[in-house]
Design an enzyme around this catalytic site. Structure first.
Site, mmCIF file in Angstrom:
data_model
loop_
_atom_site.group_PDB
_atom_site.id
_atom_site.type_symbol
_atom_site.label_atom_id
_atom_site.label_comp_id
_atom_site.label_asym_id
_atom_site.label_seq_id
_atom_site.Cartn_x
_atom_site.Cartn_y
_atom_site.Cartn_z
ATOM 1 N N GLY A 52 0.846 -1.186 0.000
ATOM 2 C CA GLY A 52 0.000 0.000 0.000
ATOM 3 C C GLY A 52 0.875 1.227 0.000
ATOM 4 C CD GLN A 57 3.699 5.668 2.727
ATOM 5 O OE1 GLN A 57 2.696 5.123 2.307
ATOM 6 N NE2 GLN A 57 4.760 4.979 3.119
ATOM 7 C CB CYS A 95 6.103 1.884 6.800
ATOM 8 S SG CYS A 95 5.448 3.405 6.091
ATOM 9 C CG LEU A 96 7.190 1.289 0.553
ATOM 10 C CD1 LEU A 96 6.453 1.697 -0.719
ATOM 11 C CD2 LEU A 96 8.378 0.398 0.212
ATOM 12 C CG HIS A 137 0.251 0.708 7.360
ATOM 13 N ND1 HIS A 137 1.308 0.172 8.062
ATOM 14 C CD2 HIS A 137 0.801 1.669 6.559
ATOM 15 C CE1 HIS A 137 2.433 0.797 7.717
ATOM 16 N NE2 HIS A 137 2.153 1.706 6.794
ATOM 17 C CD GLU A 138 -0.658 2.278 3.020
ATOM 18 O OE1 GLU A 138 -0.285 3.469 3.003
ATOM 19 O OE2 GLU A 138 0.136 1.326 3.123
ATOM 20 C CG HIS A 141 0.803 6.430 5.978
ATOM 21 N ND1 HIS A 141 1.972 6.931 6.493
ATOM 22 C CD2 HIS A 141 1.077 5.142 5.626
ATOM 23 C CE1 HIS A 141 2.918 5.980 6.457
ATOM 24 N NE2 HIS A 141 2.390 4.885 5.946
HETATM 25 ZN ZN ZN Z 1 3.297 3.075 5.679
#
Ligand code: ZN
Length: 160
Positions: A52, A57, A95-96, A137-138, A141
């Site tokens: 995701g 991000q 997480c990226l 999770h997204e 963000h």
């Molecule tokens: Zn993340």
């Protein structure tokens, strides 16, 4: 149709990751800016092996996420989690924006979510297990919340 670009990922710590993202107005959806951002985010997520990706991000403070599904990357605009199961489960997350960090996070096992599709259509879906986890999770963000805020046993795994 223009091609998709691979975007740079915003890495923690960075104030952008702590912003509350703005809703996308319905009349913005068809405009090239959002359409291109959605394509670029989908490509970036796939290339970087993410499950995701949320707009902050990639430096955009708008309520847009892309999640990996069996049908490919699915963009969700203005996503709202409308129901969460009482049953929660712990699962491993990364997480990226926090490369090499991993930790266990407790999330609802299943959720219902409402969002606008990239065509501006209102959609309502149920998600379970890993997909439910990724969506939670997204959506975090979009509210400036990172998984390390909730995780237990955060640890660093060195890159090979
Ligand atoms: Zn993340």
């Amino acid at each position: 149709m223009s091609t998709a670009n691979i975007l740079d990922i915003v890495i923690h710590p960075n104030d952008i990751l702590r912003q509350i993202c703005a809703k996308i107005a319905p009349n913005e959806i068809e405009k090239e800016k959002i359409q291109q951002l959605s394509r670029d985010m989908a490509k970036t997520m796939v290339i970087k092996d993410g499950l995701g990706l949320a707009a902050p991000q990639v430096g955009q403070i708008v309520r847009l996420i892309v999640v990996s599904t069996v049908d490919g990357p699915m963009p969700m605009l203005n996503p709202v989690i409308t129901q969460t199961s009482l049953i929660k489960e712990w699962g491993e997350e990364g997480c990226l924006s926090l490369p090499q960090l991993f930790g266990r996070v407790k999330r609802s096992k299943s959720i219902k979510i409402e969002f606008l599709s990239i065509n501006g259509e209102r959609r309502r879906i149920a998600a379970d297990g890993l997909l439910a986890r990724v969506i939670q999770h997204e959506v975090d963000h979009l509210n400036g919340i990172l998984f390390i805020d909730k995780a237990k046993n955060v640890r660093e795994i060195a890159e090979e």
